[in-house]
Design a protein around this motif. Structure first.
Motif, PDB file in Angstrom:
ATOM      1  N   GLN A  34       0.816  -1.217   0.000  1.00 15.38           N
ATOM      2  CA  GLN A  34       0.000   0.000   0.000  1.00 15.38           C
ATOM      3  C   GLN A  34       0.850   1.268   0.000  1.00 15.38           C
ATOM      4  OE1 GLN A  34      -2.719  -0.325   3.297  1.00 15.38           O
ATOM      5  NE2 GLN A  34      -3.855  -2.040   2.393  1.00 15.38           N
ATOM      6  N   ASN A  35       1.819   1.344   0.889  1.00 13.36           N
ATOM      7  CA  ASN A  35       2.618   2.566   1.010  1.00 13.36           C
ATOM      8  C   ASN A  35       3.624   2.740  -0.119  1.00 13.36           C
ATOM      9  OD1 ASN A  35       1.271   3.274   3.368  1.00 13.36           O
ATOM     10  ND2 ASN A  35       2.764   2.260   4.681  1.00 13.36           N
ATOM     11  N   ASP A  37       2.883   1.524  -3.138  1.00 12.68           N
ATOM     12  CA  ASP A  37       2.052   1.479  -4.344  1.00 12.68           C
ATOM     13  C   ASP A  37       2.481   0.357  -5.281  1.00 12.68           C
ATOM     14  OD1 ASP A  37      -0.053   2.291  -5.958  1.00 12.68           O
ATOM     15  OD2 ASP A  37       1.171   3.711  -7.102  1.00 12.68           O
TER      16      ASP A  37
END
Length: 250
Positions: A34-35, A37
């Motif tokens: 998530q962080n 991407d």
């Protein structure tokens, strides 16, 4: 730190993952994809490979840096014989100033500490081997950039607006280039609390036999340890130490 993009995306992603884990200490799978991407499928594949090769270790649902990185890092540091040659000049500088002394080199888009001689006093500036420093706000960074071609400086600092670290940080590339011209002219660099509040540093370049600045030696202390009236004396001592190492290399 500038993110490097090459023609090998898998290596770029792997590097991003390792740097992210290093910065955070430990992370979960969700935090990584998530962080950063990244797609879940490619993240899972990369993490499994990194764990298999020992670059990461997994405990329950969290990932940590693995010992393979430590082993490779030690080998990389050992390959720099300049560290051994720097011991005597750095010891001279530490004994002459009573302050911590460092040997730094340019590594991609940052300066990195290869060696350190600790201050004997009770007041110390926290640092460690392998610590990375910003090129535009540290005296080591200034020395390592000042003798590079302008095109190389532009590559390393591609943006006109530079990161603000403290109230005295030089914040534009054009102003920083003017600072580098001063460094080249006088033969030393000063970090006037530009990287950390309350910490001042003085550096001088180390040249090889081809007159290329391959490293820099610095001394640092909290600002009251580096008062304005002592700077000329400290400058000469730092330049002497750097010249001692330059002569050893040549």
């Amino acid at each position: 730190m500038q993110e490097i993009t090459t023609k090998t995306p898998a290596i770029d992603k792997t590097t991003r993952i390792l740097k992210y884990v290093s910065a955070q200490g430990s992370v979960t799978f969700s935090q990584i994809h998530q962080n950063l991407d990244l797609a879940q499928s490619s993240t899972a594949t990369l993490l499994n490979s990194l764990v298999a090769h020992g670059f990461l270790r997994q405990e329950k649902n969290r990932y940590y840096l693995g010992l393979t990185l430590f082993e490779l890092g030690i080998r990389a540091i050992e390959s720099f014989d300049i560290r051994e040659l720097a011991i005597a000049p750095m010891t001279f500088l530490r004994d002459s100033t009573g302050l911590a002394c460092h040997l730094g080199v340019l590594d991609n888009t940052s300066a990195i500490y290869l060696a350190k001689i600790e201050s004997p006093g009770a007041i110390v500036v926290r640092s460690w081997l392998g610590k990375r420093l910003s090129l535009h706000s540290s005296s080591l960074g200034k020395c390592l950039l000042a003798w590079l071609p302008e095109a190389e400086i532009d590559r390393l600092l591609p943006e006109e607006v530079l990161e603000v670290k403290t109230k005295t940080t030089i914040t534009t590339r054009s102003a920083f280039k003017a600072e580098l011209a001063t460094v080249r002219r006088q033969g030393w660099a000063f970090d006037n609390e530009e990287d950390y509040d309350g910490v001042s540093c003085i550096s001088a370049p180390v040249f090889d036999r081809n007159n290329k600045a391959i490293a820099a030696i610095s001394m640092s202390g909290v600002s009251f340890q580096v008062p304005e009236e002592k700077i000329p004396e400290f400058v000469e001592l730092v330049k002497t130490a750097a010249n001692m190492l330059s002569e050893s290399i040549r």
